[in-house]
Design a protein around this motif. Structure first.
Motif, PDB file in Angstrom:
ATOM      1  N   GLN A 107       0.835  -1.206   0.000  1.00 52.77           N
ATOM      2  CA  GLN A 107       0.000   0.000   0.000  1.00 52.77           C
ATOM      3  C   GLN A 107       0.870   1.257   0.000  1.00 52.77           C
ATOM      4  N   VAL A 108       1.944   1.254   0.780  1.00 55.14           N
ATOM      5  CA  VAL A 108       2.846   2.406   0.809  1.00 55.14           C
ATOM      6  C   VAL A 108       3.472   2.618  -0.565  1.00 55.14           C
ATOM      7  N   GLN A 109       3.889   1.539  -1.210  1.00 52.99           N
ATOM      8  CA  GLN A 109       4.477   1.653  -2.547  1.00 52.99           C
ATOM      9  C   GLN A 109       3.462   2.213  -3.536  1.00 52.99           C
ATOM     10  N   SER A 110       2.239   1.741  -3.457  1.00 48.30           N
ATOM     11  CA  SER A 110       1.190   2.213  -4.351  1.00 48.30           C
ATOM     12  C   SER A 110       0.906   3.694  -4.124  1.00 48.30           C
ATOM     13  N   LEU A 111       0.788   4.096  -2.869  1.00 42.80           N
ATOM     14  CA  LEU A 111       0.511   5.493  -2.556  1.00 42.80           C
ATOM     15  C   LEU A 111       1.690   6.390  -2.922  1.00 42.80           C
ATOM     16  N   THR A 112       2.896   5.898  -2.748  1.00 40.73           N
ATOM     17  CA  THR A 112       4.076   6.666  -3.134  1.00 40.73           C
ATOM     18  C   THR A 112       4.092   6.892  -4.637  1.00 40.73           C
ATOM     19  N   SER A 113       3.762   5.854  -5.388  1.00 41.54           N
ATOM     20  CA  SER A 113       3.699   5.981  -6.840  1.00 41.54           C
ATOM     21  C   SER A 113       2.616   6.965  -7.253  1.00 41.54           C
ATOM     22  N   GLU A 114       1.457   6.865  -6.622  1.00 41.74           N
ATOM     23  CA  GLU A 114       0.360   7.784  -6.927  1.00 41.74           C
ATOM     24  C   GLU A 114       0.753   9.225  -6.601  1.00 41.74           C
ATOM     25  N   ARG A 115       1.399   9.421  -5.454  1.00 41.46           N
ATOM     26  CA  ARG A 115       1.848  10.760  -5.067  1.00 41.46           C
ATOM     27  C   ARG A 115       2.828  11.317  -6.095  1.00 41.46           C
ATOM     28  N   ASP A 116       3.773  10.489  -6.530  1.00 41.91           N
ATOM     29  CA  ASP A 116       4.760  10.936  -7.512  1.00 41.91           C
ATOM     30  C   ASP A 116       4.095  11.318  -8.831  1.00 41.91           C
ATOM     31  N   GLN A 117       3.102  10.550  -9.241  1.00 34.73           N
ATOM     32  CA  GLN A 117       2.372  10.871 -10.467  1.00 34.73           C
ATOM     33  C   GLN A 117       1.617  12.183 -10.319  1.00 34.73           C
ATOM     34  N   LEU A 118       0.984  12.381  -9.164  1.00 34.59           N
ATOM     35  CA  LEU A 118       0.249  13.627  -8.926  1.00 34.59           C
ATOM     36  C   LEU A 118       1.188  14.834  -8.877  1.00 34.59           C
ATOM     37  N   LYS A 119       2.369  14.656  -8.264  1.00 33.83           N
ATOM     38  CA  LYS A 119       3.337  15.741  -8.238  1.00 33.83           C
ATOM     39  C   LYS A 119       3.794  16.089  -9.647  1.00 33.83           C
ATOM     40  N   SER A 120       3.969  15.078 -10.474  1.00 32.10           N
ATOM     41  CA  SER A 120       4.378  15.304 -11.859  1.00 32.10           C
ATOM     42  C   SER A 120       3.289  16.053 -12.622  1.00 32.10           C
ATOM     43  N   ARG A 121       2.038  15.625 -12.436  1.00 32.21           N
ATOM     44  CA  ARG A 121       0.923  16.301 -13.100  1.00 32.21           C
ATOM     45  C   ARG A 121       0.797  17.747 -12.620  1.00 32.21           C
ATOM     46  N   LEU A 122       0.998  17.964 -11.323  1.00 28.19           N
ATOM     47  CA  LEU A 122       0.931  19.318 -10.780  1.00 28.19           C
ATOM     48  C   LEU A 122       2.024  20.196 -11.383  1.00 28.19           C
ATOM     49  N   SER A 123       3.205  19.651 -11.490  1.00 35.09           N
ATOM     50  CA  SER A 123       4.315  20.393 -12.077  1.00 35.09           C
ATOM     51  C   SER A 123       4.015  20.762 -13.530  1.00 35.09           C
ATOM     52  N   ALA A 124       3.477  19.818 -14.279  1.00 41.75           N
ATOM     53  CA  ALA A 124       3.128  20.084 -15.675  1.00 41.75           C
ATOM     54  C   ALA A 124       2.031  21.146 -15.760  1.00 41.75           C
ATOM     55  N   ALA A 125       1.052  21.069 -14.882  1.00 40.61           N
ATOM     56  CA  ALA A 125      -0.032  22.054 -14.887  1.00 40.61           C
ATOM     57  C   ALA A 125       0.511  23.437 -14.531  1.00 40.61           C
ATOM     58  N   ARG A 126       1.410  23.505 -13.571  1.00 34.89           N
ATOM     59  CA  ARG A 126       2.010  24.788 -13.206  1.00 34.89           C
ATOM     60  C   ARG A 126       2.782  25.374 -14.382  1.00 34.89           C
ATOM     61  N   ALA A 127       3.499  24.521 -15.077  1.00 35.67           N
ATOM     62  CA  ALA A 127       4.261  24.994 -16.241  1.00 35.67           C
ATOM     63  C   ALA A 127       3.318  25.537 -17.305  1.00 35.67           C
ATOM     64  N   ARG A 128       2.192  24.867 -17.517  1.00 36.69           N
ATOM     65  CA  ARG A 128       1.215  25.357 -18.505  1.00 36.69           C
ATOM     66  C   ARG A 128       0.615  26.686 -18.073  1.00 36.69           C
ATOM     67  N   VAL A 129       0.284  26.812 -16.799  1.00 38.74           N
ATOM     68  CA  VAL A 129      -0.275  28.073 -16.291  1.00 38.74           C
ATOM     69  C   VAL A 129       0.765  29.187 -16.422  1.00 38.74           C
ATOM     70  N   ASP A 130       2.009  28.895 -16.055  1.00 38.55           N
ATOM     71  CA  ASP A 130       3.064  29.910 -16.184  1.00 38.55           C
ATOM     72  C   ASP A 130       3.228  30.335 -17.642  1.00 38.55           C
ATOM     73  N   ALA A 131       3.147  29.381 -18.562  1.00 37.56           N
ATOM     74  CA  ALA A 131       3.263  29.707 -19.986  1.00 37.56           C
ATOM     75  C   ALA A 131       2.093  30.579 -20.432  1.00 37.56           C
ATOM     76  N   LEU A 132       0.904  30.273 -19.946  1.00 38.48           N
ATOM     77  CA  LEU A 132      -0.255  31.102 -20.289  1.00 38.48           C
ATOM     78  C   LEU A 132      -0.126  32.506 -19.719  1.00 38.48           C
ATOM     79  N   ILE A 133       0.374  32.622 -18.498  1.00 36.69           N
ATOM     80  CA  ILE A 133       0.560  33.931 -17.876  1.00 36.69           C
ATOM     81  C   ILE A 133       1.564  34.752 -18.684  1.00 36.69           C
ATOM     82  N   GLU A 134       2.604  34.102 -19.149  1.00 32.55           N
ATOM     83  CA  GLU A 134       3.609  34.801 -19.959  1.00 32.55           C
ATOM     84  C   GLU A 134       3.004  35.347 -21.249  1.00 32.55           C
ATOM     85  N   ARG A 135       1.994  34.681 -21.760  1.00 33.30           N
ATOM     86  CA  ARG A 135       1.375  35.115 -23.015  1.00 33.30           C
ATOM     87  C   ARG A 135       0.362  36.240 -22.828  1.00 33.30           C
TER      88      ARG A 135
END
Length: 75
Positions: A34-62
């Motif tokens: 369960q810890v391994q599964s949750l760690t993997s899920e957390r890492d995926q969510l952090k990656s998605r959050l980072s990508a979303a932040r990058a998209r928002v920052d790119a939109l703000i720049e425009r």
């Protein structure tokens, strides 16, 4: 007779402890999984959050400079 009774009690406790040990090993394996599964899920969510932040920052720049410096420009 008392000696035999003591040995029986010890054997019964050892059997109980062995069963408890096996149960705890299974529980530990499930929790580890369960810890391994949750760690993997957390890492995926952090990656998605980072990508979303990058998209928002790119939109703000425009955005035009007047939109970013004056939020009340439409009033």
């Amino acid at each position: 007779m008392a000696h035999s009774n003591t040995i029986d009690q010890i054997a019964e406790r050892v059997d109980h402890l062995l069963l408890r040990h096996e149960e705890l090993q299974r529980t530990n394996a499930l929790l580890t999984q369960q810890v391994q599964s949750l760690t993997s899920e957390r890492d995926q969510l952090k990656s998605r959050l980072s990508a979303a932040r990058a998209r928002v920052d790119a939109l703000i720049e425009r955005l035009p400079a007047s939109a970013t410096t004056s939020p009340q420009a439409s009033t």
